[in-house]
Design a protein around this motif. Structure first.
Motif, mmCIF file in Angstrom:
data_model
loop_
_atom_site.group_PDB
_atom_site.id
_atom_site.type_symbol
_atom_site.label_atom_id
_atom_site.label_comp_id
_atom_site.label_asym_id
_atom_site.label_seq_id
_atom_site.Cartn_x
_atom_site.Cartn_y
_atom_site.Cartn_z
ATOM 1 N N ALA A 63 0.962 -1.206 0.090
ATOM 2 C CA ALA A 63 0.018 -0.134 -0.062
ATOM 3 C C ALA A 63 0.604 1.175 -0.052
ATOM 4 O O ALA A 63 0.579 2.127 -0.836
ATOM 5 C CB ALA A 63 -1.052 -0.066 1.365
ATOM 6 N N ALA A 64 1.792 1.178 0.930
ATOM 7 C CA ALA A 64 2.768 2.508 0.669
ATOM 8 C C ALA A 64 3.545 2.644 -0.521
ATOM 9 O O ALA A 64 3.664 4.038 -0.719
ATOM 10 C CB ALA A 64 3.889 1.873 2.108
ATOM 11 N N ALA A 65 3.814 1.509 -1.285
ATOM 12 C CA ALA A 65 4.517 1.783 -2.386
ATOM 13 C C ALA A 65 3.652 2.561 -3.402
ATOM 14 O O ALA A 65 4.220 3.260 -4.275
ATOM 15 C CB ALA A 65 4.954 0.681 -2.911
ATOM 16 N N ALA A 97 -1.220 -10.663 -0.373
ATOM 17 C CA ALA A 97 -0.827 -9.620 0.539
ATOM 18 C C ALA A 97 -0.475 -8.524 -0.342
ATOM 19 O O ALA A 97 -0.974 -7.355 -0.211
ATOM 20 C CB ALA A 97 0.283 -9.915 1.504
ATOM 21 N N VAL A 98 0.268 -8.552 -1.455
ATOM 22 C CA VAL A 98 0.793 -7.555 -2.154
ATOM 23 C C VAL A 98 -0.420 -6.868 -3.194
ATOM 24 O O VAL A 98 -0.664 -5.636 -3.280
ATOM 25 C CB VAL A 98 2.042 -7.883 -3.170
ATOM 26 N N VAL A 99 -1.160 -7.929 -3.497
ATOM 27 C CA VAL A 99 -2.466 -7.186 -4.523
ATOM 28 C C VAL A 99 -3.301 -6.906 -3.466
ATOM 29 O O VAL A 99 -3.967 -5.703 -3.763
ATOM 30 C CB VAL A 99 -2.926 -8.661 -5.197
ATOM 31 N N GLY A 100 -3.541 -7.185 -2.228
ATOM 32 C CA GLY A 100 -4.437 -6.466 -1.342
ATOM 33 C C GLY A 100 -4.170 -5.200 -0.917
ATOM 34 O O GLY A 100 -4.598 -4.249 -0.934
ATOM 35 N N GLY A 101 -2.774 -5.066 -0.705
ATOM 36 C CA GLY A 101 -2.433 -3.979 -0.266
ATOM 37 C C GLY A 101 -2.477 -2.638 -1.320
ATOM 38 O O GLY A 101 -2.723 -1.844 -1.059
ATOM 39 N N LEU A 102 -2.062 -3.112 -2.681
ATOM 40 C CA LEU A 102 -2.312 -2.338 -3.818
ATOM 41 C C LEU A 102 -3.687 -2.130 -3.927
ATOM 42 O O LEU A 102 -4.051 -0.568 -4.353
ATOM 43 C CB LEU A 102 -1.669 -2.832 -5.069
ATOM 44 N N ALA A 103 -4.789 -2.697 -3.832
ATOM 45 C CA ALA A 103 -5.924 -2.796 -4.094
ATOM 46 C C ALA A 103 -6.441 -1.760 -3.032
ATOM 47 O O ALA A 103 -7.498 -0.784 -3.222
ATOM 48 C CB ALA A 103 -6.801 -3.953 -4.128
ATOM 49 N N LEU A 104 -6.169 -2.031 -1.723
ATOM 50 C CA LEU A 104 -6.742 -1.067 -0.644
ATOM 51 C C LEU A 104 -5.981 0.027 -0.882
ATOM 52 O O LEU A 104 -6.986 1.388 -0.928
ATOM 53 C CB LEU A 104 -5.883 -1.758 0.586
ATOM 54 N N ALA A 105 -4.897 0.482 -1.372
ATOM 55 C CA ALA A 105 -4.373 2.034 -1.459
ATOM 56 C C ALA A 105 -5.164 2.555 -2.630
ATOM 57 O O ALA A 105 -5.398 3.739 -2.458
ATOM 58 C CB ALA A 105 -2.833 1.937 -1.767
ATOM 59 N N GLN A 106 -5.208 1.950 -3.602
ATOM 60 C CA GLN A 106 -5.813 2.460 -4.792
ATOM 61 C C GLN A 106 -7.406 2.869 -4.361
ATOM 62 O O GLN A 106 -7.964 3.979 -4.749
ATOM 63 C CB GLN A 106 -6.169 1.480 -5.881
ATOM 64 N N ALA A 122 2.327 -4.755 -9.294
ATOM 65 C CA ALA A 122 2.227 -6.192 -8.312
ATOM 66 C C ALA A 122 3.284 -7.061 -8.570
ATOM 67 O O ALA A 122 4.038 -7.764 -7.654
ATOM 68 C CB ALA A 122 0.825 -6.683 -8.668
ATOM 69 N N ALA A 123 3.615 -7.289 -9.865
ATOM 70 C CA ALA A 123 4.791 -8.147 -10.299
ATOM 71 C C ALA A 123 6.021 -7.836 -9.757
ATOM 72 O O ALA A 123 6.859 -8.523 -9.444
ATOM 73 C CB ALA A 123 4.633 -8.450 -11.941
ATOM 74 N N MET A 124 6.156 -6.576 -9.810
ATOM 75 C CA MET A 124 7.453 -5.875 -9.422
ATOM 76 C C MET A 124 7.782 -6.129 -7.814
ATOM 77 O O MET A 124 8.897 -6.590 -7.554
ATOM 78 C CB MET A 124 7.636 -4.424 -9.762
ATOM 79 N N LEU A 125 6.605 -5.723 -7.207
ATOM 80 C CA LEU A 125 6.800 -5.954 -5.659
ATOM 81 C C LEU A 125 7.046 -7.258 -5.281
ATOM 82 O O LEU A 125 7.776 -7.732 -4.268
ATOM 83 C CB LEU A 125 5.638 -5.205 -5.205
ATOM 84 N N GLU A 126 6.227 -8.282 -5.789
ATOM 85 C CA GLU A 126 6.037 -9.658 -5.380
ATOM 86 C C GLU A 126 7.034 -10.727 -6.022
ATOM 87 O O GLU A 126 7.498 -11.626 -5.547
ATOM 88 C CB GLU A 126 4.784 -10.354 -5.743
ATOM 89 N N GLY A 127 7.345 -10.375 -7.335
ATOM 90 C CA GLY A 127 8.448 -10.982 -7.926
ATOM 91 C C GLY A 127 7.786 -12.465 -8.859
ATOM 92 O O GLY A 127 8.766 -12.855 -9.524
ATOM 93 N N HIS A 128 6.316 -12.602 -8.792
ATOM 94 C CA HIS A 128 5.947 -13.820 -9.327
ATOM 95 C C HIS A 128 4.483 -13.635 -10.061
ATOM 96 O O HIS A 128 3.512 -13.537 -9.658
ATOM 97 C CB HIS A 128 5.794 -15.115 -8.458
ATOM 98 N N ASN A 131 1.550 -15.797 -9.947
ATOM 99 C CA ASN A 131 0.694 -15.560 -8.807
ATOM 100 C C ASN A 131 -0.314 -14.265 -8.862
ATOM 101 O O ASN A 131 -1.388 -14.410 -8.321
ATOM 102 C CB ASN A 131 1.371 -15.690 -7.635
ATOM 103 N N VAL A 132 0.215 -13.040 -9.040
ATOM 104 C CA VAL A 132 -0.280 -12.039 -8.929
ATOM 105 C C VAL A 132 -1.415 -11.457 -9.821
ATOM 106 O O VAL A 132 -2.375 -10.960 -9.628
ATOM 107 C CB VAL A 132 0.769 -10.763 -8.752
ATOM 108 N N ALA A 133 -1.147 -12.159 -11.108
ATOM 109 C CA ALA A 133 -2.092 -11.955 -12.289
ATOM 110 C C ALA A 133 -3.428 -12.688 -11.899
ATOM 111 O O ALA A 133 -4.671 -11.838 -11.970
ATOM 112 C CB ALA A 133 -1.515 -12.369 -13.490
ATOM 113 N N PRO A 134 -3.334 -13.956 -11.533
ATOM 114 C CA PRO A 134 -4.931 -14.627 -11.250
ATOM 115 C C PRO A 134 -5.150 -13.903 -9.942
ATOM 116 O O PRO A 134 -6.481 -13.920 -9.727
ATOM 117 C CB PRO A 134 -4.465 -15.868 -11.103
ATOM 118 N N ALA A 135 -4.541 -13.622 -9.078
ATOM 119 C CA ALA A 135 -5.018 -12.952 -7.905
ATOM 120 C C ALA A 135 -5.761 -11.677 -8.125
ATOM 121 O O ALA A 135 -6.879 -11.201 -7.388
ATOM 122 C CB ALA A 135 -3.977 -12.631 -6.926
ATOM 123 N N LEU A 136 -5.274 -10.936 -8.977
ATOM 124 C CA LEU A 136 -5.822 -9.743 -9.710
ATOM 125 C C LEU A 136 -7.087 -9.825 -10.583
ATOM 126 O O LEU A 136 -8.170 -9.109 -10.343
ATOM 127 C CB LEU A 136 -4.807 -8.564 -10.349
#
Length: 301
Positions: A63-65, A97-106, A122-128, A131-136
């Protein structure tokens, strides 16, 4: 204001689709946030005794990012994380966690960009990305990176259920990657390409017979299986109970079994097989999630 975010678990690779595909699952982490005088992080459920409760929490960092990218600091908030996705399971807890934090901040900033906008970050922060694409986005998503950046394509598939078994062993992604070969014989490369193409077709058509053959892998599963006691026994038990296909979920140690029916029996069979190998296991039967991350904003709460 109160913001609620729901993020699905994911299973990546799906056999031969190493780092290139992932599927969203109906097992969810939920995040609730509201203004507060200082940052307060509450963690419930999975990882409650392990995850940090300050600014180093992965949800908070994500979220902070995004706030920083938009030119502001993370506001003070009370953040409650209700986690149902097990940690270090191969089921995408860090991506959630990463996708949730970004969606929360948005949502906090009042932005309504589609989830795809967050994908690269999300891919940059999490690295995979797998995983982040289907979570989004939800559903089955294919990902690749080329000279122009990240590509993600959602593949329409019919509704289906998945039986999951998580043995009580620890497998870190770093550890699982160290086992992989640096080079593959050309015959194995050809094998992988053909099986990935057939796997996508099998998912699209709901072709269980083809799925069972197409999900075979030579790149990572034979090596990662060494880190999962009882792996061979659990896979055999799942197939004997009616599973059409079984794969290691992400880097493991969870296994994901696909079948047209009988999922509870398949999950129980995998748990029994792990128990016979001296390893306790937890199981779930979940639907494929087609919604991806979901956000609800309650003004003035």
């Amino acid at each position: 204001m109160r913001i609620r975010v729901r993020v699905p678990a994911t299973t990546a690779n799906l056999g031969p689709g190493f780092d290139g595909m992932g599927l969203a699952l109906g097992l969810y982490n939920e995040i609730e946030a509201e203004p507060a005088s200082t940052l307060e992080v509450i963690v419930e459920g999975e990882g409650a005794d392990l995850l940090p409760r300050d600014g180093t929490n992965r949800v908070v960092r994500a979220a902070a990012a995004l706030f920083e990218r938009m030119g502001s600091a993370l506001p003070s908030m009370r953040l409650r994380c209700r986690n149902r996705i097990p940690l270090m399971s191969g089921l995408g807890s860090s991506a959630a966690a990463v996708v949730g934090g970004l969606a929360l901040a948005q949502a906090w900033m009042g932005r309504s960009d589609p989830p795809e906008v967050l994908l690269e970050m999300a891919a940059m922060l999490e690295g995979h990305p797998d995983n982040v694409a289907p979570a989004l986005l939800g559903g089955l998503v294919l990902v690749a990176r080329d000279e122009d950046g990240l590509i993600a394509a959602r593949v329409p598939i019919p509704p289906m259920r998945v039986a999951l078994a998580l043995p009580g062993v620890t497998v870190s992604t770093e550890m699982a990657r160290r086992l992989l070969p640096a080079h593959l014989p050309l015959a194995d490369v050809v094998y992988q390409i053909g099986h990935v193409a057939l796997l996508v077709h099998a998912f699209r058509e709901g072709d269980w017979g083809l799925l069972g053959r197409a999900m075979r892998d030579r790149l990572h599963e034979p090596y990662r299986a060494q880190l999962i006691p009882g792996y061979e026994r659990a896979v055999a038990a799942a197939r004997a109970a009616g599973a059409a296909a079984v794969c290691i979920s992400g880097s493991g140690p969870a296994l994901a079994a696909f079948a047209p029916e009988g999922h509870e029996a398949i999950a129980a069979a995998m748990a029994a097989a792990f128990a016979e190998a001296g390893v306790p296991a937890r199981t779930w039967v979940v639907e494929v999630d087609f919604d991806g991350v979901q956000v609800e904003v309650e003004p003035g709460a």
